[in-house]
Motif scaffolding. Structure first.
Motif, PDB file in Angstrom:
ATOM      1  N   UNK A 183      -7.921  41.909  45.622  1.00 17.92           N
ATOM      2  CA  UNK A 183      -6.628  41.463  46.125  1.00 17.92           C
ATOM      3  C   UNK A 183      -6.039  42.555  47.000  1.00 17.92           C
ATOM      4  N   UNK A 184      -5.827  42.233  48.251  1.00 20.17           N
ATOM      5  CA  UNK A 184      -5.188  43.154  49.188  1.00 20.17           C
ATOM      6  C   UNK A 184      -3.682  42.953  49.046  1.00 20.17           C
ATOM      7  N   UNK A 185      -2.956  44.053  48.807  1.00 15.59           N
ATOM      8  CA  UNK A 185      -1.556  43.962  48.394  1.00 15.59           C
ATOM      9  C   UNK A 185      -0.667  44.838  49.265  1.00 15.59           C
ATOM     10  N   UNK A 186       0.507  44.312  49.614  1.00 16.91           N
ATOM     11  CA  UNK A 186       1.476  45.135  50.329  1.00 16.91           C
ATOM     12  C   UNK A 186       2.462  44.314  51.120  1.00 16.91           C
ATOM     13  N   UNK A 187       3.017  44.913  52.159  1.00 14.41           N
ATOM     14  CA  UNK A 187       4.003  44.232  52.988  1.00 14.41           C
ATOM     15  C   UNK A 187       3.391  42.967  53.591  1.00 14.41           C
TER      16      UNK A 187
END
Length: 269
Positions: free
Chosen positions: A151-155
């Protein structure tokens, strides 16, 4: 809307089965019970890991297989693996490189645990949602072994860029979709919620045409495209609502129970 009998319901979890407070309402329990009494199977499909799905299945009294990681892992009630896919380390490395360039974290999942490289507010929220804690030790070591999901997570604006780049560079090796604007879930190519409809139909001895799906997120659209009946939650964005056969109320206004009752139970009452 078709009059084809529904024999299986596949439900998303977050924003669909549960409220914004992560609760399963009494009305939802009753509707799930009524499905069972009518001989209509119910199963769950989510980006969540198995440990986070099983307690909800137990609340609903389900003893059927369910799909975690958007279909990247299908297990039965006994915890035995029925089908799974894994991302090889070279693919993980390429996704991690894109994420690093955009200032995003990459969470790593196997059939039991999840690893994060940094302790952030995103991690705190996910621990609350999933019901168990992230692991920070040995993060680097996990990058060298096959994993069920990333899972790529951030803004959200950077996650959107990452989605475009990852699909552009690895579109023949991975499936990637956003469950929320800040999350991009990545599994092996062909292992996504759309494929869950066909795989679960086979498990339950029915056809996709006889399956109803219910969800609220962009990653649910591929389920909508494969099932005979698709129900969108009322708070879903227009792009999701437009792809559904019908629309129910929001997840905080008994949308799951109302949708199942009106479009599945009553139409074959």
């Amino acid at each position: 809307m078709s009059d084809i009998a529904i024999t299986l319901v596949i439900s998303d979890i977050d924003g669909t089965l549960i409220t914004s407070n992560h609760e399963v309402t009494e009305a939802t329990r009753r509707a799930a019970y009524e499905l069972r009494m009518r001989g209509i199977h119910l199963t769950l499909a989510s980006s969540r890991p198995p440990r986070s799905i099983r307690p909800l299945a137990e609340i609903l009294g389900l003893d059927s297989p369910f799909a975690s990681f958007n279909g990247g892992l299908i297990i039965n009630a006994a915890g035995e693996t029925m089908a799974e896919s894994r991302l090889p380390p070279n693919v993980t490395a390429r996704i991690k490189a894109v994420a690093d360039e955009l200032g995003l974290d990459v969470w790593l999942y196997d059939e039991r645990d999840w690893w994060a490289s940094l302790h952030t507010p995103f991690v705190d929220r996910e621990e609350h949602t999933s019901g168990f804690s992230a692991v920070f030790d040995d993060y680097a070591a996990q990058l060298s072994r096959p994993l069920n999901k990333l899972t790529v997570v951030g803004k959200p604006e950077n996650v959107a860029i990452a989605e475009t780049r990852i699909l552009g560079e690895l579109g023949e090796e991975v499936s990637a979709s956003r469950s929320k604007p800040r999350f991009l879930d990545v599994t092996s190519y062909g292992w996504h919620k759309g494929a869950v409809v066909k795989r679960m139909a086979e498990v339950f001895g029915t056809t996709p045409e006889n399956v109803a799906v219910i969800g609220d997120g962009p990653n649910d659209v591929v389920m909508f495209e494969q099932a005979g009946l698709s129900i969108a939650l009322g708070q879903a964005v227009d792009a999701v609502r437009e792809c559904a056969s019908v629309i129910t109320s929001s997840n905080d206004d008994e949308g799951w129970a109302k949708g199942i009752t009106k479009y599945v139970l009553q139409r074959h009452g």
